[in-house]
Motif scaffolding. Structure first.
Motif, PDB file in Angstrom:
ATOM      1  N   VAL A 127      -4.752  21.242   0.594  1.00  9.49           N
ATOM      2  CA  VAL A 127      -4.455  19.636   1.303  1.00  9.49           C
ATOM      3  C   VAL A 127      -4.930  18.602   0.072  1.00  9.49           C
ATOM      4  O   VAL A 127      -6.469  18.757  -0.536  1.00  9.49           O
ATOM      5  CB  VAL A 127      -5.191  19.902   2.265  1.00  9.49           C
ATOM      6  N   TYR A 128      -4.271  18.093  -0.067  1.00  8.56           N
ATOM      7  CA  TYR A 128      -4.820  16.376  -1.043  1.00  8.56           C
ATOM      8  C   TYR A 128      -3.761  15.337  -0.004  1.00  8.56           C
ATOM      9  O   TYR A 128      -2.269  14.960   0.231  1.00  8.56           O
ATOM     10  CB  TYR A 128      -3.746  16.563  -2.468  1.00  8.56           C
ATOM     11  N   PHE A 129      -4.591  14.521  -0.056  1.00  4.97           N
ATOM     12  CA  PHE A 129      -4.297  12.972   0.338  1.00  4.97           C
ATOM     13  C   PHE A 129      -4.453  11.912  -0.650  1.00  4.97           C
ATOM     14  O   PHE A 129      -6.148  12.382  -0.739  1.00  4.97           O
ATOM     15  CB  PHE A 129      -4.524  12.847   1.724  1.00  4.97           C
ATOM     16  N   ARG A 130      -4.063  10.829  -0.678  1.00  3.96           N
ATOM     17  CA  ARG A 130      -4.544   9.549  -1.593  1.00  3.96           C
ATOM     18  C   ARG A 130      -3.878   8.060  -0.455  1.00  3.96           C
ATOM     19  O   ARG A 130      -2.825   8.495  -0.116  1.00  3.96           O
ATOM     20  CB  ARG A 130      -3.498   9.675  -2.884  1.00  3.96           C
ATOM     21  N   GLY A 140       0.440  -1.712   0.159  1.00  2.00           N
ATOM     22  CA  GLY A 140       0.085  -0.089   0.396  1.00  2.00           C
ATOM     23  C   GLY A 140       0.299   1.146   0.214  1.00  2.00           C
ATOM     24  O   GLY A 140       1.766   1.557   0.056  1.00  2.00           O
ATOM     25  N   TYR A 141       0.526   2.796   0.228  1.00  2.00           N
ATOM     26  CA  TYR A 141       1.470   3.661  -0.404  1.00  2.00           C
ATOM     27  C   TYR A 141      -0.361   5.042   0.227  1.00  2.00           C
ATOM     28  O   TYR A 141      -1.249   4.269   0.314  1.00  2.00           O
ATOM     29  CB  TYR A 141       1.525   4.121  -1.515  1.00  2.00           C
ATOM     30  N   GLN A 142       0.360   5.923   0.908  1.00  2.00           N
ATOM     31  CA  GLN A 142      -0.135   6.975   1.033  1.00  2.00           C
ATOM     32  C   GLN A 142       0.404   8.132   0.336  1.00  2.00           C
ATOM     33  O   GLN A 142       1.568   8.370   1.198  1.00  2.00           O
ATOM     34  CB  GLN A 142      -0.580   7.187   2.662  1.00  2.00           C
ATOM     35  N   LEU A 143       0.060   9.383  -0.134  1.00  2.00           N
ATOM     36  CA  LEU A 143       0.224  10.494  -0.587  1.00  2.00           C
ATOM     37  C   LEU A 143      -0.436  11.868   0.242  1.00  2.00           C
ATOM     38  O   LEU A 143      -1.930  11.702  -0.091  1.00  2.00           O
ATOM     39  CB  LEU A 143       0.615  10.801  -1.811  1.00  2.00           C
ATOM     40  N   ASN A 144      -0.005  11.905   0.857  1.00  2.00           N
ATOM     41  CA  ASN A 144      -0.222  13.796   1.413  1.00  2.00           C
ATOM     42  C   ASN A 144       0.869  14.617   1.275  1.00  2.00           C
ATOM     43  O   ASN A 144       1.592  14.634   0.848  1.00  2.00           O
ATOM     44  CB  ASN A 144      -0.098  13.573   2.920  1.00  2.00           C
ATOM     45  N   ALA A 145       0.081  15.635   0.566  1.00  2.00           N
ATOM     46  CA  ALA A 145      -0.123  16.806  -0.126  1.00  2.00           C
ATOM     47  C   ALA A 145      -0.038  18.201   1.106  1.00  2.00           C
ATOM     48  O   ALA A 145      -1.489  18.380   0.492  1.00  2.00           O
ATOM     49  CB  ALA A 145       0.925  16.695  -1.397  1.00  2.00           C
ATOM     50  N   GLY A 203      -9.080  15.934  -0.106  1.00  2.00           N
ATOM     51  CA  GLY A 203      -8.127  16.896   0.622  1.00  2.00           C
ATOM     52  C   GLY A 203      -9.002  18.209   0.718  1.00  2.00           C
ATOM     53  O   GLY A 203      -9.932  17.423   1.327  1.00  2.00           O
ATOM     54  N   ARG A 204      -8.495  19.360   0.741  1.00  2.00           N
ATOM     55  CA  ARG A 204      -9.770  20.251   1.128  1.00  2.00           C
ATOM     56  C   ARG A 204      -8.637  21.847   0.618  1.00  2.00           C
ATOM     57  O   ARG A 204      -7.635  21.519   0.410  1.00  2.00           O
ATOM     58  CB  ARG A 204      -9.649  20.700   3.310  1.00  2.00           C
ATOM     59  N   VAL A 205      -9.696  22.649   0.850  1.00  2.00           N
ATOM     60  CA  VAL A 205      -9.046  24.074   0.037  1.00  2.00           C
ATOM     61  C   VAL A 205      -9.691  24.861   1.596  1.00  2.00           C
ATOM     62  O   VAL A 205     -10.924  25.196   1.750  1.00  2.00           O
ATOM     63  CB  VAL A 205      -9.558  24.318  -1.206  1.00  2.00           C
ATOM     64  N   LEU A 206      -8.509  25.638   1.610  1.00  2.00           N
ATOM     65  CA  LEU A 206      -9.530  26.795   3.221  1.00  2.00           C
ATOM     66  C   LEU A 206      -9.477  28.306   2.386  1.00  2.00           C
ATOM     67  O   LEU A 206      -7.762  28.020   2.354  1.00  2.00           O
ATOM     68  CB  LEU A 206      -8.277  26.564   3.781  1.00  2.00           C
TER      69      LEU A 206
END
Length: 760
Positions: A218-221, A197-202, A246-249
């Motif tokens: 913010v993005y996460f997968r 598995g993998y996880q990408l957060n940015a 993700g989210r946009v603030l």
């Protein structure tokens, strides 16, 4: 070199007073962190923007656990389930995708949520499904790029209203600032007996107009191969998970006295259930059908804070749109209908009495199998709150406000045939059963709290909330199924409403600079409603359930915060409990019995020397019925819950220990981190009575995690192992739907991971 320390904490939130366990490594715009003194203690003064106003930690009574973003990363706490090992009295029963129930302090039953989930000040609603049980379908949430997580324990009725009878979990997002920057966090994992598995957060922060406008994205997968197989269908990794979000603030400061924040949150998840059956072998499922799950969440909010001098005016509005697809396998239930008594639902009693007639009926049932319940659901939720609260730190503090919610939910429920070879749906087949359910809820409330300090160190707090709600439930059945005793029924709506008061009182005494003693009483409630379910001859209503919690505690610190120790105890009386009533082929809600929950909670942080931190939290809970649980109109059975029975899934004790050591690696600004986490969850049961077939054992396990790595101000490389001892840890247990085969959900097996971080 960034120094990561944990510190137990107490938070005063306006006229809400809370305490708990927090990291001293809060974001720079939230807390000013002073360097540790030579004794290993800390002299920092942490300020958090908690529920209603900025407050200092370790200064006021009641219970909160606050975990900073830095501690979340150090402890590898990424999702809702991970929070259990960091928060006393928190239980999460995860029976698979779309079937997560979050519990605090032993308050657990069917119906609306027992714990409120908030993104900043925006609540998250769950779909009620066909059994009016949104509390059993609480969503996951990602904990990347947060300032902190705050977990308030105990009823928060006066400022939160319904859905917070056990407490509240608040995710405090990292707001945009006026410096360009960002960070990336990438992990790769391997799970024993499963796959990779993998996880990408940015995250990236973009200043648009200096000191006026900024945006943070913010993005996460997440992509994980599953570790549960289904040998009968020839399927591997049936609990594989894919999620994007993700989210946009946006932060807009048009004037020094006015701040406007906008947010858009997204989370899209698809996967399969992690439920398996021990009788089929370790991590093997026995479903006759595939049971996929999808969840699409969109949440939008807008808030404004105006500093008026004498007070602050805060306005918040939000809109949630969530679509889920829940599927379940009722094949064992359908097979259980192969009796002469149930035969009479399809043939006459005379035909069923003959061997040929009964054989023909069994062939009819077999022709329906295998089968799934296919239930796409949607929920939209508008919420708005307006409040005015005093500013400054005078002897008299106050908050007044109003709240409105308009929630609409829709469910399509079908029984669909599947292929016996691989459990997939038969394309184009006519549903065996089809019905529609709607659930509309409107809530209004006015609330207020005051806190008075008549003498130095003595604070008196009181709060009231007046609530009123209207609830409408209804639907129709367009395709009936005889063996479920359902027929085509026309569209019908059923209404109920209620109103009442909630209150809170608190007395605290600052006996010394490092000693605080407090006592509190608080109430909470959940809305009632009307059942509209299969097989009921008429709509049955159920009333709100209410509870009152009495608690007290002491908060202490020693040696310049080298040791922080907080102790508390509580008693909760719960009346008109909303419970799930199983009629055999369908489930509905009713009120039954009462309960008393008693508990003790302890949190401690020790900083013996620079860079070394130990955290301990423990909870001891006694949650029992004080009345027999016999709803009106239900004949008591041998399995009916009785006075003295323990509430299911509530562990009598949980203990967690964490140790972390940071040390410098010569010059160049690099440091090393070594961390270990150990937690124990006591044994509980999945039902009240030993005579119930669902009286399965859960809990009674110890989990260990380890993490080691190096980092500087910009980069980090870490290796970790979760579930170090490869323990089979049961978090949920029960039976196949309508059957007697035991099913369980467990913590993932031993998982190895590498984690790379970078910032700019």
């Amino acid at each position: 070199m960034t120094k990561f320390l944990n510190a137990a904490a107490t938070v005063t939130i306006g006229s809400i007073l809370v305490s708990g366990f927090a990291s001293a490594a809060l974001a720079a715009d939230t807390a000013e962190i002073a360097p540790a003194d030579s004794s290993g203690g800390t002299s920092e003064e942490i300020v958090v923007t908690s529920l209603k106003r900025e407050v200092k930690l370790q200064d006021a009574p009641a219970s909160i656990t606050a975990i900073s973003g830095d501690t979340l990363r150090s402890a590898n706490i990424d999702s809702a389930n991970d929070l259990v090992r960091a928060v006393p009295s928190l239980t999460i029963t995860d029976a698979g995708p779309g079937q997560r129930r979050i519990t605090l302090r032993g308050i657990r039953s069917a119906g609306d949520a027992q714990v409120g989930i908030y993104y900043d000040e925006t609540p998250v609603a769950g779909p009620p499904g066909t059994t009016s049980d949104p509390g059993g379908s609480q969503s996951d949430f990602k904990l990347f790029d947060l300032e902190r997580v705050e977990v308030l324990r105990g009823p928060q009725g006066t400022l939160y209203g319904a859905g917070a009878v056990g407490g509240t979990i608040r995710l405090v997002t990292r707001k945009p600032d006026f410096e360009f920057g960002g960070n990336v966090d990438v992990s790769g994992t391997t799970t024993e007996g499963g796959g990779q598995g993998y996880q990408l957060n940015a995250a990236v922060n973009l200043p648009i107009v200096k000191d006026v406008l900024a945006v943070r994205g913010v993005y996460f997968r997440r992509d994980n191969d599953g570790w549960v197989d289904n040998p009968g269908l020839g399927l591997k990794g049936i609990n594989a998970e894919r999620s994007d979000g993700g989210r946009v603030l946006v932060r807009f400061i048009p004037a020094p006295w006015l701040t406007i924040d906008g947010a858009a949150h997204f989370l899209f998840t698809e996967g399969g259930a992690s439920t398996w059956s021990p009788s089929a072998g370790k991590y093997n499922a026995v479903n006759a059908s595939q049971v996929p799950y999808t969840d699409k969440q969109r949440l939008y909010s807008l808030s404004a804070r105006a500093e008026l001098g004498f007070a602050d005016l805060v306005a918040t509005t939000s809109y949630q749109d969530r679509d889920t697809l829940v599927t379940r396998d009722p094949t064992p239930l359908f097979r259980s209908f192969k009796t002469r008594a149930t035969c009479a639902t399809h043939f006459t009693a005379a035909v069923c009495a003959t061997n040929n007639g009964f054989a023909a009926y069994n062939a009819y049932v077999d022709g329906l199998l295998p089968v799934i319940y296919y239930q796409p659901q949607s929920v939209t939720d508008w919420t708005s709150e307006l409040r005015l609260q005093s500013s400054g730190t005078s002897w008299f503090q106050w908050t007044v406000g109003g709240f409105y919610e308009d929630r609409d939910a829709k469910v399509l429920s079908e029984a669909r045939r599947t292929n016996a070879s691989d459990g997939s749906q038969i394309a184009g087949a006519t549903p065996l059963l089809q019905r529609h359910v709607v659930d509309y809820l409107k809530q209004k409330a006015a609330f207020g709290e005051i806190a008075v300090t008549p003498l130095s160190g003595l604070t008196l707090t009181g709060g009231l909330r007046y609530y009123s709600y209207d609830k409408t439930v209804g639907g129709d059945t367009t395709i009936g199924l005889d063996i479920l005793r359902t027929s085509v029924t026309p569209w019908a709506l059923y209404k109920t409403n209620n109103k009442g008061w909630l209150y809170k009182g608190n007395v605290s005494w600052k006996a010394a600079d490092n000693v605080l003693v407090y006592g509190q009483v608080a109430t909470g409630y959940r809305p009632g409603g009307v059942n509209q379910v299969l097989g009921l001859a008429q709509a049955l209503s159920y009333a709100p359930d209410k509870l009152t919690t009495y608690e007290g505690g002491i908060k202490t610190s020693f040696g310049g915060d080298a040791l922080i120790l907080n102790l508390g105890g509580y008693i909760t009386d719960w009346s008109d409990m909303q419970v799930s009533i199983n009629s055999g082929s369908f489930v509905y809600l009713g009120n039954a019995g009462a309960a008393r929950i008693k508990g003790v909670e302890a949190e401690a942080t020790l900083n013996p020397t620079r860079g070394l931190t130990f955290n301990v939290n423990a909870a001891f809970t006694d949650a029992k019925l004080t009345e027999d649980q016999v709803p009106d109109g239900v004949t008591p059975l041998a399995s009916t819950a009785r006075r003295g029975d323990k509430i299911p899934f509530i562990a009598p004790q949980t203990v967690s220990f964490a140790g972390q050591y940071d040390w410098a690696l010569g010059s160049g600004g690099w440091s090393a981190l070594l961390r270990g986490d150990l937690s124990y969850t006591g044994a509980s049961r999945a039902d009240f009575r030993p005579t119930s077939i669902s009286y399965r054992k859960v809990g009674d396990y110890t989990l260990a995690n380890a993490r080691i790595g190096v980092r500087n101000e910009r980069y980090g490389v870490f290796f970790y192992v979760n579930n170090l001892t490869n323990t089979v840890a049961r978090t949920s247990a029960g039976n196949t739907l309508g059957g007697t085969t035991e099913t369980v959900t467990t913590i993932p097996p031993r998982t190895y991971g590498i984690n790379l971080t970078g910032s700019f």
